[in-house]
Design a protein around this motif. Structure first.
Motif, mmCIF file in Angstrom:
data_model
loop_
_atom_site.group_PDB
_atom_site.id
_atom_site.type_symbol
_atom_site.label_atom_id
_atom_site.label_comp_id
_atom_site.label_asym_id
_atom_site.label_seq_id
_atom_site.Cartn_x
_atom_site.Cartn_y
_atom_site.Cartn_z
ATOM 1 N N ASN A 72 0.825 -1.205 0.000
ATOM 2 C CA ASN A 72 0.000 0.000 0.000
ATOM 3 C C ASN A 72 0.861 1.258 0.000
ATOM 4 O OD1 ASN A 72 -2.266 -1.755 0.350
ATOM 5 N ND2 ASN A 72 -1.839 -1.814 2.551
ATOM 6 N N LEU A 74 1.448 4.930 0.757
ATOM 7 C CA LEU A 74 0.866 5.794 1.776
ATOM 8 C C LEU A 74 1.207 7.261 1.530
ATOM 9 C CD1 LEU A 74 1.761 3.758 4.994
ATOM 10 C CD2 LEU A 74 -0.130 3.416 3.386
ATOM 11 N N VAL A 81 -4.080 5.615 2.339
ATOM 12 C CA VAL A 81 -3.611 4.674 1.323
ATOM 13 C C VAL A 81 -3.943 5.251 -0.056
ATOM 14 C CG1 VAL A 81 -3.871 2.362 0.367
ATOM 15 C CG2 VAL A 81 -3.868 2.694 2.844
ATOM 16 N N ALA A 84 -3.513 0.728 -3.420
ATOM 17 C CA ALA A 84 -3.467 -0.601 -2.792
ATOM 18 C C ALA A 84 -3.152 -1.633 -3.868
ATOM 19 C CB ALA A 84 -4.795 -0.918 -2.107
ATOM 20 N N SER A 146 -4.003 3.873 6.760
ATOM 21 C CA SER A 146 -3.110 2.714 6.833
ATOM 22 C C SER A 146 -3.051 2.166 8.253
ATOM 23 C CB SER A 146 -1.700 3.118 6.388
ATOM 24 O OG SER A 146 -1.064 3.892 7.411
#
Length: 469
Positions: A72, A74, A81, A84, A146
């Motif tokens: 993911n 970030l 996120v 993904a 996250s």
């Protein structure tokens, strides 16, 4: 025996029993949200497990199909996120944009890519397997933010009740309105499914007249816009043309919001995963694409080589020399794995390894030297003379010869620093010496570095290196 029980039986043969027991208990007894995007570092802390053993256990679990591995990207600002991915190969080298922060970021794998584990739907079905079924705040917590954002129930209540003006669930093709009272604060209308945001700069004298603002959601990722309005009533019209459910939410962008989403806890980074021996061993197919380049701003490289290995074969014979070199490799590889490192490749009698932290590479190098001394002592000879070089800096993660490798000046310097050694020596560079924990390690080993100037082959200028006698 069920398929899942059979998988756990296999797992117990390859992973730490304590970690396996904790994983099995989590799958059987954990709440749904605890099985989505599991933060292995946090999990290790909660169950009192060794981090490396827990990471290894989750990797073996994912290989067996108990968990799905996630990569993911970030936002370093809000912890959201931005992308993904189910495989490392899906990571893009171009920018990821955060509408909430109105910023773009490169997908550096240092701290910007989280590696998490979600239970497979074949093992246990959880709500996050169907994100459209999640209530708005569960969606924010489980899908948008996250595992590194440190929320508890009280903090989430604050987010929902004190920082949020309004929120709603808008089905595809539907329209709705919100009637809001704008405070004298900056306001963000944020939608976490499409990652769309609109800023409202509230300023000026309060008004009693109802103001109007219309926002449409579609499949086009529009840039974040800003509208200036006055404190007072607002009719916010929302139109969902995306073909999926959206969750528009109106936040007050004041200190309370920044404090809530600014709290962080450690998580498993992609950089650490790439320097994990278990991952390199069992997930070879999940490495980079041939044309993929991922930037790493800081990684520590350790190179070793045996001095006079050709002469060793001449002196003791092929069979004895082969057994001796094999014993040397076994000792080195075991030390690298135990000190949170990973072997990138072996070249002849040389080893290239990576570590997330300079101090781990240093301890590995010191242990390697001691291990060679012990092997020589057992043989009553000085046949194994190991040269070691350690350097830290930026690099690129790439694919070379069907192997995940590294490229750049940092790698070249690390290899050349190893060649400076003439005997059973370790040479390190300034960035390694300056790492916060290195001074303590050198003191514990009673080592005083010797500074010297070195001309490194292929490097234009002489470099300052430090010999560890």
């Amino acid at each position: 025996m069920s398929d899942i029980q059979a998988q756990f039986s296999v797992l117990k043969q390859t992973a730490d029993p304590g970690a396996v027991e904790a994983i099995q208990r989590l799958i059987e007894q954990g709440e749904d949200h605890e099985l989505n995007r599991i933060n292995v570092i946090d999990f290790s802390k909660q169950y009192g497990l060794n981090e490396e053993r827990a990471i290894s256990a989750f990797l073996h679990s994912a290989r067996l199909g108990l968990f799905d591995l996630g990569w993911n990207v970030l936002c370093p600002g809000c912890g959201g996120v931005l992308g993904a991915h189910s495989t490392l190969k899906s990571l893009k080298s171009d920018d990821y944009n955060c509408a909430l922060c109105a910023c773009g970021y490169k997908a550096s794998v240092d701290e910007a890519v989280e590696v998490s584990f979600t239970v497979s739907p074949r093992v246990r079905r959880i709500a996050a397997h169907d994100p459209d079924s999640l209530p708005v705040w569960d969606y924010f917590k489980q899908m948008f933010w996250s595992s590194g954002v440190d929320f508890n129930k009280e903090q989430f209540a604050t987010l929902a009740n004190e920082v949020t003006l309004d929120t709603l669930e808008l089905p595809p093709g539907e329209k709705a309105t919100m009637s809001l009272q704008l405070p004298n604060d900056f306001v963000i209308v944020f939608e976490p499914v499409t990652h769309a945001a609109h800023f409202i700069d509230v300023q000026g004298e309060p008004t009693k007249e109802r103001q109007q603002l219309a926002i449409m959601y579609n499949k086009v990722q529009a840039p974040t816009g800003t509208t200036t309005l006055r404190p007072g009533p607002l009719r916010l019209s929302l139109d969902n043309q995306t073909g999926m459910r959206v969750l528009p939410t109106v936040f007050i962008a004041a200190d309370a919001l920044h404090q809530l989403i600014g709290k962080r806890k450690p998580f498993l980074t992609a950089k650490r995963m790439l320097s994990n021996q278990t991952f390199r061993d069992v997930f070879k197919a999940d490495n980079l694409n041939i044309d993929q380049r991922l930037q790493i701003t800081s990684l520590t490289f350790l190179f070793t080589d045996l001095k006079g290995s050709t002469a060793l074969y001449e002196r003791v014979g092929d069979l004895a020399a082969f057994d001796l070199v094999r014993a040397h490799f076994h000792a080195l590889l075991e030390i690298i794995a135990s000190e949170k490192g990973a072997v990138v490749k072996t070249i002849g009698d040389a080893v290239m390894a990576t570590f997330v932290k300079p101090e781990d590479a240093l301890v590995a190098g010191l242990r390697m030297r001691s291990a060679m001394e012990e092997l020589n002592k057992k043989r009553g000879s000085e046949d194994l003379v190991l040269k070691i070089g350690i350097h830290e800096g930026p690099c690129l993660a790439v694919m070379l010869n069907e192997r995940q490798d590294y490229f750049g000046r940092t790698v070249n310097i690390a290899a050349r620093v190893q060649s400076v050694s003439m005997a059973q020596e370790i040479h390190i560079t300034g960035p390694v010496l300056d790492a916060p924990a290195v001074a303590t390690i050198l003191e514990q080993w009673s080592i005083k570095p010797i500074q010297k100037q070195a001309a490194l082959r292929g490097i234009a200028d002489k470099m300052v290196v430090y010999e560890l006698p």
